[in-house]
Design a protein around this motif. Structure first.
Motif, PDB file in Angstrom:
ATOM      1  N   UNK A  34       0.806  -1.217   0.000  1.00  0.00           N
ATOM      2  CA  UNK A  34       0.000   0.000   0.000  1.00  0.00           C
ATOM      3  C   UNK A  34       0.842   1.271   0.000  1.00  0.00           C
ATOM      4  N   UNK A  35       2.027   1.236   0.638  1.00  0.00           N
ATOM      5  CA  UNK A  35       2.750   2.500   0.843  1.00  0.00           C
ATOM      6  C   UNK A  35       4.128   2.570   0.196  1.00  0.00           C
ATOM      7  N   UNK A  36       4.639   1.475  -0.329  1.00  0.00           N
ATOM      8  CA  UNK A  36       5.943   1.541  -1.000  1.00  0.00           C
ATOM      9  C   UNK A  36       5.876   2.491  -2.194  1.00  0.00           C
ATOM     10  N   UNK A  37       6.816   3.425  -2.247  1.00  0.00           N
ATOM     11  CA  UNK A  37       6.862   4.390  -3.341  1.00  0.00           C
ATOM     12  C   UNK A  37       5.934   5.567  -3.194  1.00  0.00           C
ATOM     13  N   UNK A  38       5.146   5.608  -2.108  1.00  0.00           N
ATOM     14  CA  UNK A  38       4.186   6.699  -1.932  1.00  0.00           C
ATOM     15  C   UNK A  38       4.821   7.950  -1.334  1.00  0.00           C
ATOM     16  N   UNK A  39       5.983   7.795  -0.712  1.00  0.00           N
ATOM     17  CA  UNK A  39       6.613   8.928  -0.046  1.00  0.00           C
ATOM     18  C   UNK A  39       6.005   9.250   1.305  1.00  0.00           C
ATOM     19  N   UNK A  40       5.030   8.467   1.735  1.00  0.00           N
ATOM     20  CA  UNK A  40       4.363   8.727   3.010  1.00  0.00           C
ATOM     21  C   UNK A  40       5.085   8.096   4.181  1.00  0.00           C
ATOM     22  N   UNK A  41       5.807   7.005   3.942  1.00  0.00           N
ATOM     23  CA  UNK A  41       6.556   6.323   4.987  1.00  0.00           C
ATOM     24  C   UNK A  41       7.971   6.058   4.499  1.00  0.00           C
ATOM     25  N   UNK A  42       8.955   6.157   5.382  1.00  0.00           N
ATOM     26  CA  UNK A  42      10.332   5.823   4.985  1.00  0.00           C
ATOM     27  C   UNK A  42      10.427   4.358   4.557  1.00  0.00           C
ATOM     28  N   UNK A  43      11.296   4.081   3.607  1.00  0.00           N
ATOM     29  CA  UNK A  43      11.450   2.711   3.116  1.00  0.00           C
ATOM     30  C   UNK A  43      11.898   1.760   4.219  1.00  0.00           C
ATOM     31  N   UNK A  44      12.764   2.226   5.141  1.00  0.00           N
ATOM     32  CA  UNK A  44      13.258   1.317   6.172  1.00  0.00           C
ATOM     33  C   UNK A  44      12.143   0.900   7.139  1.00  0.00           C
ATOM     34  N   UNK A  45      11.103   1.723   7.250  1.00  0.00           N
ATOM     35  CA  UNK A  45       9.945   1.344   8.075  1.00  0.00           C
ATOM     36  C   UNK A  45       9.195   0.199   7.399  1.00  0.00           C
ATOM     37  N   UNK A  46       8.958   0.337   6.111  1.00  0.00           N
ATOM     38  CA  UNK A  46       8.187  -0.666   5.386  1.00  0.00           C
ATOM     39  C   UNK A  46       8.935  -1.988   5.228  1.00  0.00           C
ATOM     40  N   UNK A  47      10.247  -1.956   5.343  1.00  0.00           N
ATOM     41  CA  UNK A  47      11.017  -3.196   5.221  1.00  0.00           C
ATOM     42  C   UNK A  47      11.281  -3.847   6.577  1.00  0.00           C
ATOM     43  N   UNK A  48      10.740  -3.271   7.633  1.00  0.00           N
ATOM     44  CA  UNK A  48      10.965  -3.825   8.960  1.00  0.00           C
ATOM     45  C   UNK A  48      10.318  -5.201   9.095  1.00  0.00           C
ATOM     46  N   UNK A  49      10.986  -6.114   9.782  1.00  0.00           N
ATOM     47  CA  UNK A  49      10.463  -7.478   9.937  1.00  0.00           C
ATOM     48  C   UNK A  49      10.346  -7.882  11.402  1.00  0.00           C
ATOM     49  N   UNK A  50      10.565  -6.945  12.323  1.00  0.00           N
ATOM     50  CA  UNK A  50      10.525  -7.262  13.746  1.00  0.00           C
ATOM     51  C   UNK A  50       9.314  -6.633  14.414  1.00  0.00           C
ATOM     52  N   UNK A  51       8.957  -7.188  15.566  1.00  0.00           N
ATOM     53  CA  UNK A  51       7.813  -6.694  16.324  1.00  0.00           C
ATOM     54  C   UNK A  51       8.118  -6.834  17.805  1.00  0.00           C
ATOM     55  N   UNK A  52       7.862  -5.775  18.562  1.00  0.00           N
ATOM     56  CA  UNK A  52       8.094  -5.824  19.992  1.00  0.00           C
ATOM     57  C   UNK A  52       7.028  -6.636  20.704  1.00  0.00           C
TER      58      UNK A  52
END
Length: 425
Positions: A321-339
């Motif tokens: 939904x958000x890759x390439x949109x400029x709304x979220x940094x790419x490193x956020x969208x590539x995150x694979x961890x969860x607290x």
């Protein structure tokens, strides 16, 4: 609908769900996992956002590291870390129930109220006025899917796809694909009425020895440990109710994953109501949970569960939904961890064991109703104190219900509310 086809609708629905709440009030947001970070970034496109991260060192996750990096990359985000303390653990404050707001139903957030209040205290200290606070609650429910969808793949004869997905799930859980498929098989061979009849039969037998939920077979309606803490009469009454429900379920759902999605959202929605009550009563802050908005739910759940929950990527729907949109940094969208909060859950179980033993002991209102027996609860608390695996979910629900029943007793006066909002004419 595929991930690619659904992506524009999901992006539009979520963006609108955030924008509609930006009405000039002060804005704050959790900045932790992928879901809350998405909301914080969307809100920051329209103005300043006080972003807060609960950063107790006992959690040992990377939420804080990602939050700091995100705040440095997104204009409008001002970041504040909220350190934990000896009091920010599960079950803190339950020795004084008058400090908790009364509610219409059991409030699951009474268990984590001290943690939530520490976050809201930080918001109040760092914002000029009370406003709206965004939380990523329900993001897990709509952006991913439980592995129960494997039962649906087996039911529909998609054995090759089921095995491929089972292999990926097995790698994440350090087990075998055959173990994963064995857990999914029984649910693939029955429907909801059949599952309820099976549960009724189980309830008419002796209580089971506790086994962690992750090791039990996938089920249409899982029985938590609380079912084994009930008196024989209550277990029989519940079994009768399940048989009646099975006999009258004319329109049973076809897919387990869709049923599980609906049940999960209903639970999360009810829990979030309790979170809102704590925030309003103690801080005058409105909690916003955009992932629970109808349009967001529809857009996300239009994607099949086996695509949303495919283990190859973490929340692929959000990335699509958000890759390439400029709304979220790419490193956020590539995150694979969860607290996760397991460390604070066990710390609270150990630290507040005497209070919990009192709540669920001989004077327990649940016990008086036959819903909880003292001995198995005491055994479970002893397991927690020893650092052993524990039925955390069952204890959590039992404590919330017990607190609610005690609050009802203490509330003698009638309460009245003035409705000031009006529907458009």
């Amino acid at each position: 609908m595929s991930l690619r086809d659904a992506a524009p609708t999901v992006r539009a629905a979520l963006s609108e769900a955030v924008a509609v709440r930006l009405d000039g009030r002060t804005v704050s947001a959790d900045l932790a996992g992928l879901d809350s970070t998405t909301l914080a970034c969307l809100a920051a496109k329209s103005g300043p956002v006080a972003a807060v991260t609960f950063a107790d060192e006992r959690l040992r996750d990377d939420d804080l590291a990602y939050a700091v990096r995100t705040a440095a990359s997104v204009p409008g985000l001002t970041h504040h870390a909220v350190p934990g303390s000896v009091d920010t653990v599960y079950y803190a404050g339950l020795d004084d129930l008058s400090s908790l707001p009364a509610s219409d139903s059991p409030n699951a957030y009474v268990v984590t109220a001290s943690i939530k209040r520490s976050v809201l205290d930080a918001v109040v200290a760092r914002t000029p006025e009370l406003g709206v606070h965004f939380t990523g609650t329900a993001g897990d429910a709509v952006l991913s899917a439980p592995s129960a969808y494997l039962s649906d793949l087996l039911r529909e004869g998609q054995h090759r796809r089921a095995f491929q997905h089972a292999q990926a799930h097995a790698r994440l859980r350090h087990t075998s694909a055959w173990t994963v498929l064995r857990r999914a098989r029984s649910a693939s061979r029955t429907d909801l009425p059949g599952a309820w009849r099976h549960l009724a039969a189980v309830l008419r037998q002796a209580p089971r020895e506790w086994v962690p939920q992750a090791q039990q077979p996938v089920a249409w309606t899982p029985l938590l440990a609380t079912a084994d803490w009930m008196s024989p009469d209550v277990r029989t009454a519940l079994a009768d109710a399940l048989d009646t429900a099975a006999d009258n379920s004319a329109e049973a759902p076809r897919l387990l994953a869709a049923w599980a999605d609906g049940q999960d959202l209903a639970r999360v929605g009810a829990d979030t109501t309790g979170w809102r009550e704590i925030a309003l009563a103690g801080h005058g802050i409105e909690i916003a949970a955009p992932f629970l908005d109808n349009e967001v739910i529809r857009a996300c759940l239009a994607v099949p569960a086996d695509e949303r929950g495919a283990p190859g990527r973490y929340k692929p729907l959000l990335a699509a939904a958000f890759t390439g949109s400029g709304l979220l940094p790419d490193f956020v969208l590539s995150r694979v961890t969860k607290g996760g909060f397991n460390a604070l859950a066990y710390a609270g179980l150990t630290q507040h064991a005497p209070v919990l033993a009192d709540l669920l002991g001989p004077t327990s209102r649940l016990a008086a109703a036959g819903l909880v027996a003292e001995a198995p609860v005491a055994k479970m608390l002893a397991r927690a104190a020893a650092g052993q695996p524990t039925a955390q979910g069952a204890l959590h629900l039992a404590v919330a219900a017990e607190v609610w029943l005690r609050q009802l007793e203490a509330t003698n006066a009638r309460s009245w509310w003035e409705v000031i909002a009006r529907a458009a004419e």
